[in-house]
Design a protein around this motif. Sequence first.
Motif, PDB file in Angstrom:
ATOM      1  N   ILE A   7       0.865  -1.186   0.000  1.00 50.58           N
ATOM      2  CA  ILE A   7       0.000   0.000   0.000  1.00 50.58           C
ATOM      3  C   ILE A   7       0.894   1.225   0.000  1.00 50.58           C
ATOM      4  N   GLY A   8       0.574   2.171  -0.885  1.00 45.94           N
ATOM      5  CA  GLY A   8       1.353   3.397  -0.936  1.00 45.94           C
ATOM      6  C   GLY A   8       2.146   3.496  -2.220  1.00 45.94           C
ATOM      7  N   GLN A   9       2.640   4.703  -2.468  1.00 48.01           N
ATOM      8  CA  GLN A   9       3.409   4.954  -3.691  1.00 48.01           C
ATOM      9  C   GLN A   9       4.612   5.817  -3.389  1.00 48.01           C
ATOM     10  N   GLN A  10       5.654   5.657  -4.222  1.00 43.61           N
ATOM     11  CA  GLN A  10       6.832   6.512  -4.053  1.00 43.61           C
ATOM     12  C   GLN A  10       6.509   7.939  -4.487  1.00 43.61           C
TER      13      GLN A  10
ATOM     14  N   ASP B 252      13.208   8.580  -4.205  1.00 50.97           N
ATOM     15  CA  ASP B 252      12.792   8.362  -2.812  1.00 50.97           C
ATOM     16  C   ASP B 252      12.208   6.945  -2.689  1.00 50.97           C
ATOM     17  N   PRO B 253      12.892   6.055  -1.989  1.00 52.15           N
ATOM     18  CA  PRO B 253      12.451   4.652  -1.956  1.00 52.15           C
ATOM     19  C   PRO B 253      11.188   4.422  -1.128  1.00 52.15           C
ATOM     20  N   VAL B 254      10.859   5.380  -0.254  1.00 49.16           N
ATOM     21  CA  VAL B 254       9.732   5.135   0.663  1.00 49.16           C
ATOM     22  C   VAL B 254       8.422   5.121  -0.117  1.00 49.16           C
ATOM     23  N   LYS B 255       7.553   4.126   0.203  1.00 46.13           N
ATOM     24  CA  LYS B 255       6.208   4.103  -0.398  1.00 46.13           C
ATOM     25  C   LYS B 255       5.271   4.719   0.626  1.00 46.13           C
ATOM     26  N   TYR B 256       4.855   5.957   0.327  1.00 47.75           N
ATOM     27  CA  TYR B 256       4.037   6.710   1.285  1.00 47.75           C
ATOM     28  C   TYR B 256       2.595   6.208   1.221  1.00 47.75           C
ATOM     29  N   GLY B 257       2.110   5.747   2.338  1.00 43.92           N
ATOM     30  CA  GLY B 257       0.725   5.260   2.375  1.00 43.92           C
ATOM     31  C   GLY B 257       0.351   4.965   3.814  1.00 43.92           C
ATOM     32  N   LYS B 258      -0.939   4.967   4.058  1.00 31.38           N
ATOM     33  CA  LYS B 258      -1.419   4.803   5.430  1.00 31.38           C
ATOM     34  C   LYS B 258      -2.590   3.818   5.438  1.00 31.38           C
ATOM     35  N   VAL B 259      -2.630   2.973   6.438  1.00 26.96           N
ATOM     36  CA  VAL B 259      -3.738   2.014   6.552  1.00 26.96           C
ATOM     37  C   VAL B 259      -4.303   2.086   7.967  1.00 26.96           C
ATOM     38  N   ASN B 260      -5.610   2.170   8.071  1.00 28.62           N
ATOM     39  CA  ASN B 260      -6.243   2.106   9.398  1.00 28.62           C
ATOM     40  C   ASN B 260      -6.758   0.678   9.609  1.00 28.62           C
ATOM     41  N   VAL B 261      -6.302   0.051  10.660  1.00 29.99           N
ATOM     42  CA  VAL B 261      -6.722  -1.323  10.948  1.00 29.99           C
ATOM     43  C   VAL B 261      -7.598  -1.297  12.198  1.00 29.99           C
TER      44      VAL B 261
ATOM     45  N   ASN C 144      -6.940   4.971   1.803  1.00 27.81           N
ATOM     46  CA  ASN C 144      -7.311   5.758   0.630  1.00 27.81           C
ATOM     47  C   ASN C 144      -6.189   5.753  -0.390  1.00 27.81           C
ATOM     48  N   ASP C 145      -5.135   5.010  -0.111  1.00 26.09           N
ATOM     49  CA  ASP C 145      -3.962   5.094  -0.969  1.00 26.09           C
ATOM     50  C   ASP C 145      -3.937   3.985  -2.022  1.00 26.09           C
ATOM     51  N   TYR C 146      -2.922   4.059  -2.886  1.00 24.56           N
ATOM     52  CA  TYR C 146      -2.763   3.066  -3.953  1.00 24.56           C
ATOM     53  C   TYR C 146      -2.475   1.717  -3.314  1.00 24.56           C
ATOM     54  N   VAL C 147      -3.091   0.663  -3.866  1.00 25.06           N
ATOM     55  CA  VAL C 147      -2.883  -0.677  -3.312  1.00 25.06           C
ATOM     56  C   VAL C 147      -2.675  -1.657  -4.464  1.00 25.06           C
ATOM     57  N   ILE C 148      -1.826  -2.647  -4.227  1.00 26.52           N
ATOM     58  CA  ILE C 148      -1.652  -3.696  -5.240  1.00 26.52           C
ATOM     59  C   ILE C 148      -1.610  -5.044  -4.534  1.00 26.52           C
ATOM     60  N   PHE C 149      -2.442  -5.966  -5.039  1.00 29.87           N
ATOM     61  CA  PHE C 149      -2.493  -7.311  -4.481  1.00 29.87           C
ATOM     62  C   PHE C 149      -1.870  -8.265  -5.505  1.00 29.87           C
ATOM     63  N   ASN C 150      -1.011  -9.141  -5.017  1.00 32.95           N
ATOM     64  CA  ASN C 150      -0.440 -10.164  -5.904  1.00 32.95           C
ATOM     65  C   ASN C 150      -0.849 -11.533  -5.387  1.00 32.95           C
TER      66      ASN C 150
END
Lengths: 203, 153
Positions: free
Chosen positions: A133-136, A141-150, A160-166
Amino acid sequence: MSKSLLYKLGILLLLIMVVAVFEYFDDDTLKIDSKYKKDATIDYFADDLDVTQYKTDGSVDYNITSDKLTHVQEKDISYLVKPKALLYKNQTSPWQITSNKGEVGPKGDTIVLINDVKGIQADEKGGVNSFEIGQQANDTDPVKYGKVNVYANKKYAESNDYVIFNAPDGQTSGNGVKAHMDTNQIEILSNVKTKINRGQNAN
Amino acid sequence: LPSDSQQPIHIQADKADLDNNKGVLVYRGNVIITQGTMKVMGHTVTIVRNKDGGVDVMTSQGSPAYFEQIPSANEPMIKAYGSMIQYQTANKKIVLEGNAKVIQKNNTFNGSRMVYDTEKGTISAVGGTKTTTGSTSKGGRINMVLEPEKKKQ
């Protein structure tokens, strides 16, 4: 007026000035101090944290480790550095979830995972499921900025951020996700792209 | 093409609800699915997967939903329209319902319900009830427009 009287008046005036100056500065510095002090009473912290929660049958429910935990009393929030969670839905293949930072809310009801949020799981068939979850911000900048509320009690997470499922047989990406962890249902909120590797009846 | 069914499937949409336990994926909003030469479009597409991860049934709803595919190398593309198009991959059939229309080699077939067998290349149609407003199906009958084969000089 005698010399000694003048001398005493001078000392008095000097004293008054010192107090005035002190009051003036003291007022500002105290205020900043109290604001800072009010917000961040660190009542406990822990290094190399390792917490395991068991189920009633004795099997592991989850395990959380973190380089550092800092608890701020006023907000009742624990700040985690490099948290890693192992969630054991069934004993054989837990989900491993990691992130750069984390915040555990009051009573541990909500956990916010921040930046480089990743999850990985080896399924029973030996395949690997994963998500990020998140994008550079940019290529350097290697960090993938993203936030998840669990929401641990509700076994529900959203971002609300970019997500990719493999998954072994494909991949799905999009912007914004709502994941119901108990029923294994995922809503992707916009810009959905899916690729299913296998054709229809490729068995 | 016959090889289409072995190609990866690509899906684009505005939103998606993925139920991995049941293997049911629902895509909503400007849905475009491609697989080799096949393309399916609609506002809502439901995909049911089999336990091996492949796709069993793909149901597209739209106004209209659209399907196209090149049946084989030397044949022109076939196009199909309907308010519901269901691609049953196991038996390689496409079911069209609601103002169904299939265009194959400049021949046009209309009906309320049609089944196109992608393997045999056959189309069967059902007239269905009388349609009142602006439909080409007169009195619920099937309607075909066949273009005569050009005589070889």
